[in-house]
Design a protein around this motif. Structure first.
Motif, short mmCIF file in Angstrom:
data_model
loop_
_atom_site.label_atom_id
_atom_site.label_comp_id
_atom_site.label_asym_id
_atom_site.label_seq_id
_atom_site.Cartn_x
_atom_site.Cartn_y
_atom_site.Cartn_z
N MET A 71 -50.78 -39.34 -17.27
CA MET A 71 -50.86 -37.92 -16.99
C MET A 71 -50.01 -37.11 -17.98
SD MET A 71 -50.32 -36.07 -13.40
CE MET A 71 -49.99 -34.38 -13.22
N THR A 72 -48.86 -37.64 -18.37
CA THR A 72 -47.99 -36.91 -19.29
C THR A 72 -48.70 -36.66 -20.63
OG1 THR A 72 -46.08 -37.94 -18.24
CG2 THR A 72 -45.70 -36.87 -20.35
N ALA A 73 -49.36 -37.67 -21.15
CA ALA A 73 -50.07 -37.50 -22.43
C ALA A 73 -51.17 -36.46 -22.31
CB ALA A 73 -50.65 -38.85 -22.88
N SER A 74 -51.87 -36.45 -21.20
CA SER A 74 -52.93 -35.45 -20.99
C SER A 74 -52.35 -34.05 -20.92
CB SER A 74 -53.71 -35.76 -19.71
OG SER A 74 -54.38 -36.98 -19.83
N LEU A 75 -51.25 -33.89 -20.20
CA LEU A 75 -50.61 -32.58 -20.11
C LEU A 75 -50.09 -32.12 -21.45
CD1 LEU A 75 -48.76 -32.89 -16.68
CD2 LEU A 75 -50.60 -31.29 -17.25
N ARG A 76 -49.49 -33.02 -22.21
CA ARG A 76 -49.02 -32.66 -23.56
C ARG A 76 -50.17 -32.14 -24.41
NH1 ARG A 76 -46.23 -37.34 -26.50
NH2 ARG A 76 -45.85 -35.72 -28.06
N SER A 77 -51.29 -32.83 -24.35
CA SER A 77 -52.46 -32.44 -25.13
C SER A 77 -52.99 -31.07 -24.70
CB SER A 77 -53.54 -33.51 -24.98
OG SER A 77 -54.73 -33.10 -25.61
N LEU A 78 -53.07 -30.85 -23.39
CA LEU A 78 -53.59 -29.58 -22.87
C LEU A 78 -52.65 -28.41 -23.17
CD1 LEU A 78 -55.03 -30.89 -19.50
CD2 LEU A 78 -56.35 -30.02 -21.45
N TYR A 79 -51.35 -28.62 -23.01
CA TYR A 79 -50.40 -27.55 -23.36
C TYR A 79 -50.47 -27.23 -24.85
CZ TYR A 79 -47.94 -27.07 -18.89
OH TYR A 79 -47.61 -26.79 -17.57
N GLN A 80 -50.55 -28.25 -25.70
CA GLN A 80 -50.68 -28.03 -27.14
C GLN A 80 -51.93 -27.20 -27.43
OE1 GLN A 80 -49.07 -28.92 -30.09
NE2 GLN A 80 -47.29 -29.67 -28.99
N ARG A 81 -53.04 -27.62 -26.86
CA ARG A 81 -54.32 -26.93 -27.09
C ARG A 81 -54.22 -25.46 -26.68
NH1 ARG A 81 -59.00 -28.13 -22.97
NH2 ARG A 81 -57.66 -26.69 -21.83
N GLY B 188 -38.49 -25.78 -19.87
CA GLY B 188 -37.30 -25.94 -20.70
C GLY B 188 -36.02 -26.06 -19.91
N THR B 189 -35.74 -25.09 -19.06
CA THR B 189 -34.48 -25.09 -18.32
C THR B 189 -34.43 -26.18 -17.27
OG1 THR B 189 -34.20 -22.72 -18.67
CG2 THR B 189 -32.96 -23.69 -16.86
N HIS B 190 -35.47 -26.27 -16.45
CA HIS B 190 -35.40 -27.13 -15.27
C HIS B 190 -35.82 -28.57 -15.50
CE1 HIS B 190 -34.00 -24.02 -12.60
NE2 HIS B 190 -34.86 -23.20 -13.18
N LEU B 191 -36.58 -28.84 -16.55
CA LEU B 191 -36.94 -30.23 -16.86
C LEU B 191 -36.26 -30.74 -18.12
CD1 LEU B 191 -40.76 -30.28 -16.00
CD2 LEU B 191 -38.85 -31.11 -14.60
N GLY B 192 -36.01 -29.84 -19.07
CA GLY B 192 -35.46 -30.25 -20.35
C GLY B 192 -34.01 -29.90 -20.57
N SER C 195 -41.75 -31.51 -26.63
CA SER C 195 -40.55 -32.34 -26.66
C SER C 195 -40.11 -32.73 -25.24
CB SER C 195 -39.42 -31.58 -27.36
OG SER C 195 -38.22 -32.31 -27.30
N VAL C 196 -40.10 -31.77 -24.33
CA VAL C 196 -39.68 -32.07 -22.95
C VAL C 196 -40.67 -33.03 -22.30
CG1 VAL C 196 -39.33 -31.09 -20.64
CG2 VAL C 196 -38.36 -29.94 -22.65
N LEU C 197 -41.97 -32.75 -22.43
CA LEU C 197 -42.96 -33.62 -21.81
C LEU C 197 -42.95 -35.01 -22.44
CD1 LEU C 197 -46.00 -31.25 -21.17
CD2 LEU C 197 -44.17 -31.92 -19.60
N ASN C 198 -42.70 -35.09 -23.73
CA ASN C 198 -42.65 -36.38 -24.42
C ASN C 198 -41.50 -37.25 -23.89
OD1 ASN C 198 -43.50 -38.27 -26.43
ND2 ASN C 198 -41.75 -37.63 -27.67
N GLN C 199 -40.43 -36.62 -23.48
CA GLN C 199 -39.26 -37.35 -22.98
C GLN C 199 -39.31 -37.57 -21.46
OE1 GLN C 199 -35.68 -35.43 -24.42
NE2 GLN C 199 -36.62 -35.11 -26.41
N LEU C 200 -40.30 -37.00 -20.81
CA LEU C 200 -40.41 -37.10 -19.36
C LEU C 200 -41.10 -38.42 -18.99
CD1 LEU C 200 -39.69 -35.09 -17.04
CD2 LEU C 200 -42.09 -34.40 -17.07
N PRO C 201 -40.42 -39.29 -18.27
CA PRO C 201 -41.07 -40.55 -17.89
C PRO C 201 -42.26 -40.29 -16.97
CG PRO C 201 -38.73 -40.53 -17.29
CD PRO C 201 -39.07 -39.16 -17.76
#
Length: 147
Positions: free
Chosen positions: A1-11, A56-60, A95-101
């Motif tokens: 799910m993280t990879a999909s979210l990263r892709s969608l946010y980037q897009r 950024g603030t609450h997850l990263g 960056s935050v999503l990439n580091q999120l397990p």
């Protein structure tokens, strides 16, 4: 799910950058009309503030301090500066999503935003839909008022 979210946010953040960049007349970014209360520029600032705060603030733990009222009251920020802010937000989100397990998606989001607690994954999907909602408004705003 993280990879999909990263892709969608980037897009979708890239689409936001393209929409802001597509304004032919920079002054029109800040235009409102009788039935359009938020300018594209203010919606852009709102999205930047929203993502920097909740991701950024609450997850990263970026230390970003949101000033939500300024997202709607600031005016006439140059288009180039808005684009730089979008690019910085895109980098931060990735960056935050990439580091999120992956396991963090099922954990409770650290802040109660609505009436009930929710998982981080649920809230990240909500934030993406919020981005897309306002992205559509910006697209429509540009096609109506950037004439």
């Amino acid at each position: 799910m993280t990879a999909s979210l990263r892709s969608l946010y980037q897009r979708d953040l890239n689409k936001l950058k393209m929409e802001i960049g597509a304004y032919q007349n920079e002054e029109n970014l800040w235009k409102t009309d009788k039935n359009i209360s938020n300018s594209a520029g203010n919606l852009c600032l709102h999205l930047i503030g929203n993502l920097n705060h909740f991701i950024g603030t609450h997850l990263g733990n970026t230390g970003y301090v949101r000033q939500r009222e300024l997202e709607f009251s600031l005016k006439d920020i140059p288009k180039t500066e808005l684009i730089e802010k979008i690019e910085a937000t895109t980098t931060m989100v990735d960056s935050v999503l990439n580091q999120l397990p992956e396991a963090a998606m099922e954990k409770e989001y650290p802040l109660v935003v609505f009436e009930d607690k929710m998982t981080t994954g649920y809230f990240l999907i909500h934030l993406l839909s919020h981005l897309d909602y306002h992205l559509g408004q910006i697209n429509y705003h540009r096609r109506l008022l950037d004439i």
